[in-house]
Structure formats: structure tokens, C-alpha cells
Design a protein around this motif. Sequence first.
Motif, short mmCIF file in Angstrom:
data_model
loop_
_atom_site.label_atom_id
_atom_site.label_comp_id
_atom_site.label_asym_id
_atom_site.label_seq_id
_atom_site.Cartn_x
_atom_site.Cartn_y
_atom_site.Cartn_z
N LYS A 259 15.25 3.22 -14.14
CA LYS A 259 14.96 4.01 -12.95
C LYS A 259 14.62 3.16 -11.73
O LYS A 259 14.36 3.70 -10.66
CB LYS A 259 13.80 4.97 -13.22
N ARG A 260 14.59 1.83 -11.92
CA ARG A 260 14.23 0.92 -10.82
C ARG A 260 12.83 1.20 -10.29
O ARG A 260 12.55 1.06 -9.11
CB ARG A 260 15.23 1.05 -9.66
N VAL A 261 11.94 1.61 -11.19
CA VAL A 261 10.54 1.76 -10.79
C VAL A 261 9.97 0.41 -10.40
O VAL A 261 9.25 0.27 -9.40
CB VAL A 261 9.72 2.39 -11.93
N LEU A 262 10.29 -0.62 -11.19
CA LEU A 262 9.93 -2.00 -10.90
C LEU A 262 11.20 -2.82 -10.83
O LEU A 262 12.29 -2.35 -11.17
CB LEU A 262 8.99 -2.55 -11.98
N ASP A 263 11.05 -4.06 -10.40
CA ASP A 263 12.20 -4.96 -10.32
C ASP A 263 12.83 -5.11 -11.71
O ASP A 263 12.15 -5.53 -12.65
CB ASP A 263 11.73 -6.32 -9.80
N PRO A 264 14.11 -4.74 -11.89
CA PRO A 264 14.73 -4.83 -13.21
C PRO A 264 14.66 -6.23 -13.81
O PRO A 264 14.52 -6.38 -15.03
CB PRO A 264 16.18 -4.40 -12.95
N GLN A 265 14.76 -7.27 -12.99
CA GLN A 265 14.69 -8.63 -13.51
C GLN A 265 13.31 -8.93 -14.09
O GLN A 265 13.18 -9.54 -15.15
CB GLN A 265 15.02 -9.63 -12.40
N GLY B 211 0.80 -1.20 0.00
CA GLY B 211 0.00 0.00 0.00
C GLY B 211 0.83 1.26 0.00
O GLY B 211 0.39 2.30 -0.46
N GLY B 212 2.09 1.16 0.54
CA GLY B 212 2.93 2.34 0.59
C GLY B 212 3.32 2.83 -0.79
O GLY B 212 3.60 4.01 -0.97
N SER B 213 3.38 1.97 -1.75
CA SER B 213 3.74 2.36 -3.10
C SER B 213 2.50 2.54 -3.97
O SER B 213 2.63 2.65 -5.19
CB SER B 213 4.67 1.32 -3.72
N LEU B 214 1.33 2.57 -3.36
CA LEU B 214 0.08 2.81 -4.07
C LEU B 214 -0.07 1.84 -5.24
O LEU B 214 -0.01 0.63 -5.04
CB LEU B 214 0.01 4.27 -4.50
N TYR B 215 -0.23 2.36 -6.44
CA TYR B 215 -0.56 1.49 -7.58
C TYR B 215 0.64 0.72 -8.14
O TYR B 215 0.47 -0.14 -9.00
CB TYR B 215 -1.19 2.33 -8.70
N VAL B 216 1.84 1.03 -7.67
CA VAL B 216 3.03 0.35 -8.19
C VAL B 216 2.96 -1.15 -7.91
O VAL B 216 3.37 -1.97 -8.74
CB VAL B 216 4.31 0.97 -7.61
N ALA B 217 2.44 -1.52 -6.75
CA ALA B 217 2.33 -2.94 -6.41
C ALA B 217 1.40 -3.66 -7.38
O ALA B 217 1.67 -4.80 -7.79
CB ALA B 217 1.82 -3.09 -4.98
N TYR B 218 0.30 -3.02 -7.77
CA TYR B 218 -0.61 -3.63 -8.74
C TYR B 218 0.05 -3.76 -10.11
O TYR B 218 -0.12 -4.78 -10.80
CB TYR B 218 -1.89 -2.78 -8.87
N ILE B 219 0.78 -2.73 -10.51
CA ILE B 219 1.45 -2.77 -11.81
C ILE B 219 2.48 -3.89 -11.84
O ILE B 219 2.59 -4.63 -12.83
CB ILE B 219 2.09 -1.41 -12.11
N ALA B 220 3.26 -4.01 -10.75
CA ALA B 220 4.25 -5.08 -10.70
C ALA B 220 3.59 -6.46 -10.74
O ALA B 220 4.08 -7.38 -11.40
CB ALA B 220 5.09 -4.94 -9.43
N ARG B 221 2.46 -6.61 -10.07
CA ARG B 221 1.77 -7.90 -10.03
C ARG B 221 1.23 -8.30 -11.40
O ARG B 221 1.32 -9.46 -11.79
CB ARG B 221 0.62 -7.82 -9.01
N ASP B 222 0.67 -7.34 -12.14
CA ASP B 222 0.00 -7.64 -13.40
C ASP B 222 0.77 -7.14 -14.61
O ASP B 222 0.18 -6.93 -15.68
CB ASP B 222 -1.40 -7.02 -13.40
N LEU B 223 2.08 -6.94 -14.47
CA LEU B 223 2.85 -6.35 -15.56
C LEU B 223 2.77 -7.19 -16.84
O LEU B 223 2.52 -6.66 -17.93
CB LEU B 223 4.31 -6.19 -15.14
#
Length: 280
Positions: free
Chosen positions: A137-143, A94-106
Amino acid sequence: MDPFEVRIQFLSLLRKLNASQQSIQKVVGFALKFYSGCGEDLWDCIVEECQKGSINNRINILYLLDSLCESSLLAKSHTGAAGATQDAGGSGGGGSLYVAYIARDLAKIVAYVVPEGRQGLPNLMSTKQILESWRAKRVLDPQQVGDVLATLDARRDSLEHAQAADPTSRAASASAPALPRVEVFKRIEEDRERHKRLRERRWVQPAAHGPHTALPPPLAAFLPLAHEDGEGHEETTLDIEFENEWETTSDWNEDDDEAAFEENALCFPAQDGEQEMDLS
């Protein structure tokens, strides 16, 4: 406003979305405003429209996610600075707001934006640019981003091999219905707007880190790298940008030797009776 009204209004904004920053920021502001009570529902709306929308609307949604990532991470940084006693990562997803959702469903989002076959080719290059930006920019996990990029490259290569092996498939794809003329011109104008925005954000200025700064500096990367042993200080933005340049630099070769000799000759020209410096 109840959750149903929030969902209806958000869907209306998504269907009117275009490449202009005014349109994108309007949707981003709405999404952040109602995140606390309807964040997951709003994310479902984004995924739904990305699946059902036209090929042009899908790339607009991906650029929306780019701005949403940036705004979410900046909001997280400001929230962390406001509460000095709060752990930097204590709010979890929740601290990263929508970033967690984007990472999950990328992978799912990219599959919708760049569908298989020639239909997805118009969105391929822009999608790769955004993913490369997120990885740098390391917005998401580079791997994770690298795996999605590899999937896109493999899909494009397989399409090219299939067309080369079967000329009839090339003719069939060429005869497929194209976008309407109005949509083509609209796409050209929106691509021009998007590319202008990308050029504005291409150069990232490193920020100095100081122990006495009250607010976090505008990081060159949102997700700083941590040392493998977990000890010491976090890497600065200069470390991150150096690593990015180092990874993309080729090995030393003969061309570099020639360039070094030329630079040496320009800086230290040989005088009469003198021999050139031996650099070997």
C-alpha cells in the motif's frame, strides 16, 4: 490535561490493549487527539511498552501501529483537502502524524516485536503480513520495508541452520519455558480476531481519479508512486496495483503454453474437416 496525565493515561490504555478493534481504536483516537502537544511523548510510550511487554502484547502493539498508520494518513488527506492552497507534502513529518515516527524506528520496533531466537517465532508470521501490507500500500517506503523483511528472513534461516547443525540447541530450545496455559488460549483467541480483520482488509478496491473531486478518494495505496523524471501526472491506484501484480508474476513458460492451448480449444473447438489454429 497536562502532559504528565496524558502520558499516564496512554500507558494505562497500552497495558490494557488487546486484539479487538474497539480496544485498538480507543488507543488510536487518544493518540491522535493529543498528537499536537504530546505526540513525541506518546510515541516514546509505545516504544517503551513494545520493549517491555510480553510477546503477546508486542504483537498487539504492532497491529495498533497498523491502524495508527491508516488513521494518520487519512487524517493527513482530509487536512490537505480542507486547505486547497496547502502543499500536499508541505507539513513534512508532522503532516503524516505518527507515520514519520514509525518509519524512523521501524527496524527497532520489529526487533522488539520479533526478538531473536525461538522466543520471537510466534510473532514472525503476523509481523511479515503487516509489513507486506505496508509495502503493497506504500504506507512506508517499500525499500525500507523490504530491508526489514530481508532481515527477518535471514534471522529465521540462521536459526534453522543453527538447529540443524547443533541438535543440542534444538533440545535446549524445546526445554525452554513455554507460555502459561492462560496466555496460550488468549493468544489463540486474539489471533483469530486479527486474522478476521486482515481478511476484511485484504482486497483493496481501486478508486477512480477525477479532476473535479473535492475530497481525495480512498486510495488503494496511501503513497502514490511518482514518475522518475518528476513530470506528468501521478500514477493512479490502478497503476500501483498493476505494478504489484506484475512484480509477482512469473515468466512465460511451458505451463502457460498448455493453458493457452486448452483455453483456445474451449473457445474455438475444431469442426469436422478443419484444422486447429496454429498458435506457435
